[in-house]
Design a protein around this motif. Structure first.
Motif, PDB file in Angstrom:
ATOM      1  N   LEU A   1      10.649  69.822  36.640  1.00 47.36           N
ATOM      2  CA  LEU A   1      11.823  69.442  35.859  1.00 47.36           C
ATOM      3  C   LEU A   1      13.051  69.774  36.686  1.00 47.36           C
ATOM      4  O   LEU A   1      12.991  70.596  37.607  1.00 47.36           O
ATOM      5  N   CYS A   2      14.180  69.193  36.309  1.00 48.57           N
ATOM      6  CA  CYS A   2      15.416  69.532  36.994  1.00 48.57           C
ATOM      7  C   CYS A   2      16.571  69.456  36.003  1.00 48.57           C
ATOM      8  O   CYS A   2      16.660  68.506  35.211  1.00 48.57           O
ATOM      9  N   THR A   3      17.419  70.466  36.030  1.00 48.54           N
ATOM     10  CA  THR A   3      18.645  70.474  35.236  1.00 48.54           C
ATOM     11  C   THR A   3      19.599  71.465  35.887  1.00 48.54           C
ATOM     12  O   THR A   3      19.230  72.173  36.826  1.00 48.54           O
ATOM     13  N   ARG A   4      20.813  71.504  35.409  1.00 51.98           N
ATOM     14  CA  ARG A   4      21.781  72.457  35.960  1.00 51.98           C
ATOM     15  C   ARG A   4      21.341  73.883  35.625  1.00 51.98           C
ATOM     16  O   ARG A   4      20.962  74.179  34.498  1.00 51.98           O
ATOM     17  N   GLY A   5      21.439  74.750  36.589  1.00 50.91           N
ATOM     18  CA  GLY A   5      21.016  76.127  36.399  1.00 50.91           C
ATOM     19  C   GLY A   5      21.881  76.907  35.422  1.00 50.91           C
ATOM     20  O   GLY A   5      21.434  77.885  34.843  1.00 50.91           O
ATOM     21  N   ALA A   6      23.128  76.457  35.222  1.00 53.84           N
ATOM     22  CA  ALA A   6      24.059  77.199  34.364  1.00 53.84           C
ATOM     23  C   ALA A   6      24.054  76.729  32.912  1.00 53.84           C
ATOM     24  O   ALA A   6      24.681  77.369  32.075  1.00 53.84           O
ATOM     25  N   ASN A   7      23.351  75.639  32.600  1.00 53.44           N
ATOM     26  CA  ASN A   7      23.344  75.209  31.202  1.00 53.44           C
ATOM     27  C   ASN A   7      22.326  76.038  30.416  1.00 53.44           C
ATOM     28  O   ASN A   7      21.528  76.773  31.000  1.00 53.44           O
ATOM     29  N   PRO A   8      22.344  75.973  29.079  1.00 56.93           N
ATOM     30  CA  PRO A   8      21.433  76.827  28.304  1.00 56.93           C
ATOM     31  C   PRO A   8      19.959  76.657  28.670  1.00 56.93           C
ATOM     32  O   PRO A   8      19.236  77.655  28.802  1.00 56.93           O
ATOM     33  N   THR A   9      19.504  75.439  28.858  1.00 56.84           N
ATOM     34  CA  THR A   9      18.098  75.236  29.207  1.00 56.84           C
ATOM     35  C   THR A   9      17.778  75.845  30.561  1.00 56.84           C
ATOM     36  O   THR A   9      16.762  76.522  30.720  1.00 56.84           O
ATOM     37  N   GLY A  10      18.637  75.618  31.540  1.00 54.69           N
ATOM     38  CA  GLY A  10      18.429  76.193  32.865  1.00 54.69           C
ATOM     39  C   GLY A  10      18.384  77.715  32.829  1.00 54.69           C
ATOM     40  O   GLY A  10      17.500  78.340  33.428  1.00 54.69           O
ATOM     41  N   ARG A  11      19.328  78.316  32.114  1.00 54.38           N
ATOM     42  CA  ARG A  11      19.343  79.781  32.006  1.00 54.38           C
ATOM     43  C   ARG A  11      18.089  80.291  31.297  1.00 54.38           C
ATOM     44  O   ARG A  11      17.475  81.273  31.723  1.00 54.38           O
ATOM     45  N   ASN A  12      17.716  79.630  30.196  1.00 55.55           N
ATOM     46  CA  ASN A  12      16.551  80.071  29.431  1.00 55.55           C
ATOM     47  C   ASN A  12      15.261  79.954  30.239  1.00 55.55           C
ATOM     48  O   ASN A  12      14.400  80.841  30.184  1.00 55.55           O
ATOM     49  N   LEU A  13      15.117  78.854  30.970  1.00 56.56           N
ATOM     50  CA  LEU A  13      13.926  78.695  31.802  1.00 56.56           C
ATOM     51  C   LEU A  13      13.869  79.780  32.867  1.00 56.56           C
ATOM     52  O   LEU A  13      12.831  80.396  33.093  1.00 56.56           O
ATOM     53  N   ARG A  14      15.010  80.023  33.518  1.00 58.14           N
ATOM     54  CA  ARG A  14      15.074  81.038  34.574  1.00 58.14           C
ATOM     55  C   ARG A  14      14.812  82.437  34.019  1.00 58.14           C
ATOM     56  O   ARG A  14      13.992  83.187  34.540  1.00 58.14           O
ATOM     57  N   ASP A  15      15.506  82.780  32.959  1.00 58.84           N
ATOM     58  CA  ASP A  15      15.442  84.152  32.437  1.00 58.84           C
ATOM     59  C   ASP A  15      14.176  84.428  31.626  1.00 58.84           C
ATOM     60  O   ASP A  15      13.651  85.538  31.661  1.00 58.84           O
ATOM     61  N   GLY A  16      13.699  83.427  30.909  1.00 52.28           N
ATOM     62  CA  GLY A  16      12.525  83.627  30.049  1.00 52.28           C
ATOM     63  C   GLY A  16      11.207  83.488  30.766  1.00 52.28           C
ATOM     64  O   GLY A  16      10.213  84.104  30.390  1.00 52.28           O
ATOM     65  N   GLY A  17      11.182  82.618  31.778  1.00 59.50           N
ATOM     66  CA  GLY A  17       9.960  82.448  32.554  1.00 59.50           C
ATOM     67  C   GLY A  17       8.834  81.706  31.863  1.00 59.50           C
ATOM     68  O   GLY A  17       7.753  81.573  32.412  1.00 59.50           O
TER      69      GLY A  17
END
Length: 152
Positions: free
Chosen positions: A54-70
């Motif tokens: 998948l690809c999205t901006r890292g700073a949007n809610p989905t990007g942050r949640n994917l990064r932080d939640g794993g």
């Protein structure tokens, strides 16, 4: 699918799921932030190398949640043709994403985030559980993968 059609075998369900992963372009991506606030968005995806990309901006809610939640839950289909995937997430910048995965994403979607903006981030989602069913009559046998291993 009509309600009087035979229930699919597990092997047929897996085959149907894999065909959809090749055919479809959009997938629902469910995440939550550290406070449990849910987020659900559709994103383009490619199934490549036994993973979703998948690809999205890292700073949007989905990007942050994917990064932080794993972790994430992905979904295809409507209520009579459901595919649910639970997966573990790895994050890649546009400069360190595997070239084959990024090329497959660009070929399928017609968009290459590497040429767009460094704000975009790739997310590799490795499935750990997959379920698929057509209506309530296929609830039994819906688990096709557990703990990252196909059951069929």
């Amino acid at each position: 699918m009509k309600i009087d059609e035979p229930v699919r075998t597990p092997a047929r369900r897996k085959s149907d799921v894999l065909a959809r992963l090749e055919r479809e372009t959009d997938i629902w991506v469910a995440t939550a932030d550290a406070h449990g606030v849910p987020c659900l968005v559709p994103l383009w995806f490619v199934w490549h190398g036994e993973s979703f990309w998948l690809c999205t901006r890292g700073a949007n809610p989905t990007g942050r949640n994917l990064r932080d939640g794993g972790r994430t839950r992905l979904a295809l289909g409507h209520t009579r043709d459901v595919v649910l995937i639970d997966g573990e997430v790895r994050v890649f910048g546009t400069g360190d994403v595997p070239v084959a995965a990024a090329d497959a994403f660009a070929a399928k979607t017609g968009w290459d985030p590497r040429a767009d903006s460094p704000a975009y981030v790739y997310f590799q989602v490795r499935p750990v559980a997959v379920q698929a069913w057509h209506g309530t009559r296929e609830l039994r046998g819906r688990h096709l993968m557990r703990d990252g291993t196909w059951l069929v």
